[in-house]
Design an enzyme around this catalytic site. Structure first.
Site, mmCIF file in Angstrom:
data_model
loop_
_atom_site.group_PDB
_atom_site.id
_atom_site.type_symbol
_atom_site.label_atom_id
_atom_site.label_comp_id
_atom_site.label_asym_id
_atom_site.label_seq_id
_atom_site.Cartn_x
_atom_site.Cartn_y
_atom_site.Cartn_z
ATOM 1 N N LYS A 125 0.810 -1.215 0.000
ATOM 2 C CA LYS A 125 0.000 0.000 0.000
ATOM 3 C C LYS A 125 0.848 1.273 0.000
ATOM 4 O O LYS A 125 0.456 2.299 -0.566
ATOM 5 C CB LYS A 125 -0.951 -0.010 1.188
ATOM 6 C CG LYS A 125 -2.069 -1.049 1.082
ATOM 7 C CD LYS A 125 -3.001 -0.962 2.272
ATOM 8 C CE LYS A 125 -4.212 -1.885 2.100
ATOM 9 N NZ LYS A 125 -3.857 -3.298 2.064
ATOM 10 N N GLU A 209 -3.665 6.426 8.697
ATOM 11 C CA GLU A 209 -4.536 7.281 7.897
ATOM 12 C C GLU A 209 -5.626 7.855 8.796
ATOM 13 O O GLU A 209 -6.027 7.217 9.779
ATOM 14 C CB GLU A 209 -5.219 6.473 6.787
ATOM 15 C CG GLU A 209 -4.352 6.112 5.626
ATOM 16 C CD GLU A 209 -5.132 5.347 4.552
ATOM 17 O OE1 GLU A 209 -4.585 5.201 3.458
ATOM 18 O OE2 GLU A 209 -6.268 4.896 4.819
ATOM 19 N N HIS A 244 -14.807 -6.314 6.945
ATOM 20 C CA HIS A 244 -14.054 -5.554 5.935
ATOM 21 C C HIS A 244 -13.969 -6.307 4.608
ATOM 22 O O HIS A 244 -13.120 -5.988 3.769
ATOM 23 C CB HIS A 244 -12.645 -5.214 6.418
ATOM 24 C CG HIS A 244 -12.626 -4.405 7.671
ATOM 25 N ND1 HIS A 244 -13.013 -3.084 7.715
ATOM 26 C CD2 HIS A 244 -12.277 -4.737 8.948
ATOM 27 C CE1 HIS A 244 -12.891 -2.623 8.957
ATOM 28 N NE2 HIS A 244 -12.459 -3.598 9.720
ATOM 29 N N ARG A 301 -5.395 -7.839 -10.380
ATOM 30 C CA ARG A 301 -5.985 -9.104 -10.817
ATOM 31 C C ARG A 301 -7.441 -8.876 -11.208
ATOM 32 O O ARG A 301 -7.969 -7.769 -11.064
ATOM 33 C CB ARG A 301 -5.932 -10.126 -9.682
ATOM 34 C CG ARG A 301 -6.585 -9.603 -8.395
ATOM 35 C CD ARG A 301 -6.727 -10.670 -7.342
ATOM 36 N NE ARG A 301 -7.074 -10.095 -6.032
ATOM 37 C CZ ARG A 301 -8.286 -9.744 -5.651
ATOM 38 N NH1 ARG A 301 -9.305 -9.863 -6.501
ATOM 39 N NH2 ARG A 301 -8.511 -9.251 -4.442
#
Length: 503
Positions: A125, A209, A244, A301
């Site tokens: 990330k 974040e 999630h 993908r």
């Protein structure tokens, strides 16, 4: 000529390094293109549908995936044994493994997917953020590098402002992720996130974040060829999630304006361009309550939810992947792409929604899929088969399509009611609950939908209502004086026997 450009190399035989519904889905498109297919299977999947459908099949080991589907050397050996020139990894397993992608290239084989370099950059990330920043893509406020020192991390979190989100740099699926509401809880939550990230990914790097309190999960499908052409195929809304992880997806989103759609599409193309992306990929964004969007990550993908994009665009994404891998140019431009209608997907999992969505195993005693206009079922099971404990518990993807969102929802409810599965618990009842909930029908929902609205009692009430209706019908048919259901007593006023004598 772009650095990733290559000459056309038509694929004549394709090995699918996956199982279940996605293996079957890839094989069907390959067959329509005249490409021979090779299945690989573990001992647990010896009688699986994808094994029977393929032109050839190779056993690659015992049931556990780390002894079969995750062993790259066995996949490549199967290619050499059967003469397959290319490998399609599907999703999951080795599909985003840059080391495997490099092994495939070193073996002189074609991987239906991006370059190992693009996969590696977007697989982390933090490096993905660094690549996207070159194009000024909007980012959630936070750190741009991994932080290991707890005190430094806490100070940065205070600067960003609580609530904050601690995320694993190498993570996915909600693992290594912690929401922290107060500075007092930060140290403990960071230690938990690092520990979980290390256990799940072998990499304890985390970053911070700002936590968006009412987020929507919007992703953009992209396609890039080996000649420098990149297009987006609009968005998918994936905000109905548990743990999630997505359960319901739709295209297009109910809330995006055309202006925001174009802005997000351009950003997604730029993210793909930052790594010379080839093949099908998905750029994920978070959308806040003000409809401001921020880059999250890129999945290198084919996505589980790709059918909803196929239905609203008329593009077979697997065929496009195979053409791109063969070196062909995209046969359409961005201007050629249009949204037509609306599509919704429900992931039908072998899970018990009334018990915190815990996986269920067993035999499909009854298995009958819905039919009719606007209904598509991508599955890999049939009646009498067993749901194995070794793999993801998804049984099928139920997709409906309509001229607009209302029709797609109506068709989904009808299709769920027609879908007959016994022997295990599934998410079908949960899917019906979602479709009939006012928040979903109006489009006024976010990733907290399950936490806000769904309780185990929701399904119980739904089941008791349906049982009550059945009891009323039974009472009328058989002229019972009354039928007791829980605390409810259904009185019979049936004239069935009397009416029968009239005819």
């Amino acid at each position: 000529m772009p650095e990733n450009s290559k000459l056309q190399t038509p694929i004549s035989k394709l090995l699918i390094a996956n199982r279940g519904e996605i293996a079957l889905r890839i094989m069907r498109s390959a067959k329509e293109m005249g490409i021979k297919t090779v299945a690989v299977f573990s001992e647990a999947d010896r009688n699986a549908l994808h094994v029977r459908y393929a032109d050839e099949a190779v056993c690659i080991g015992p049931a556990p995936s780390n002894q079969s589907y995750l062993v790259g050397e066995k996949i490549i050996d199967a290619c050499k044994l059967t003469g397959a020139e290319a490998i399609h990894p599907g999703y999951g397993f080795l599909s985003e493994n840059a080391n495997f992608a490099q092994m495939v290239a070193d073996a002189g084989l074609i991987l239906v997917g991006p370059s190992p370099q693009a996969m590696e950059t977007m697989g982390n990330k933090l490096s993905a953020k660094a690549a996207a920043l070159k194009y000024n893509i909007p980012m959630v406020p936070g750190t741009e590098e991994a932080i290991q020192d707890v005190n430094e991390a806490k100070q940065r979190a205070i600067e960003v402002g609580f609530p904050i989100l601690i995320k694993a740099a190498a993570g996915g699926g909600g693992k290594g992720m912690r929401i922290v509401e107060r500075s007092e809880d930060f140290e403990e939550q960071m230690q938990l996130a690092v520990s979980e990230a290390t256990s799940a990914f072998g990499d304890g790097a985390v970053f911070i974040e700002r936590y968006v309190t009412s987020p929507r999960h919007i992703e953009i499908q992209v396609l890039g060829d080996t000649h420098g052409n990149i297009v987006h195929l609009f968005e998918r809304e994936c905000s109905v999630q548990r743990r999630h992880q997505k359960v319901v997806e739709e295209a297009p989103s109910a809330v995006l304006t055309e202006e925001i759609r174009q802005q997000m599409g351009k950003c997604a193309v730029d993210v793909a361009r930052s790594v010379n992306y080839t093949g099908a990929g998905t750029v994920e964004f978070i959308l806040d309550e003000n409809l401001d969007f921020f880059f999250l990550e890129m999945n290198t993908r084919l996505q589980v939810e790709h059918p909803v994009t196929e239905l609203i665009t008329g593009i077979d994404l697997v065929k496009e992947q195979l053409k791109i891998a063969s070196g062909e140019k995209l046969s359409f431009s961005q201007e050629d792409l249009k949204i037509s209608g609306h599509a919704i997907e429900l992931r039908v999992y072998a899970e018990d929604p009334a018990n915190n969505f815990l996986p269920d195993i067993g035999v499909l005693q009854t298995y009958s899929t819905p039919k009719g206009n606007g209904v598509r079922v991508d599955d890999g099971f049939e009646q009498g088969m067993e749901i194995p404990i070794y793999y993801d518990p998804m049984i099928a993807k139920l997709i409906t399509y309509g001229k607009d969102r209302e029709e797609a929802i109506e068709r989904m409810v009808r299709a769920i009611e027609e879908y007959d599965i016994t022997g295990i618990e599934t998410t079908l009842g949960f899917g019906k609950f979602v479709m009939q909930h006012e928040a979903f029908k109006t489009g006024n929902f976010d990733t907290h939908f399950v936490g806000k609205y769904f309780k185990s009692e929701s399904l119980k009430v739904q089941d008791e209502t349906e049982a009550l209706i059945a009891a009323v019908i039974a009472a009328k048919l058989f002229e019972k004086k009354d039928v007791k259901l829980g605390d409810a007593v259904v009185k019979s006023t049936s004239d069935w026997r009397k009416n029968r004598l009239k005819y």
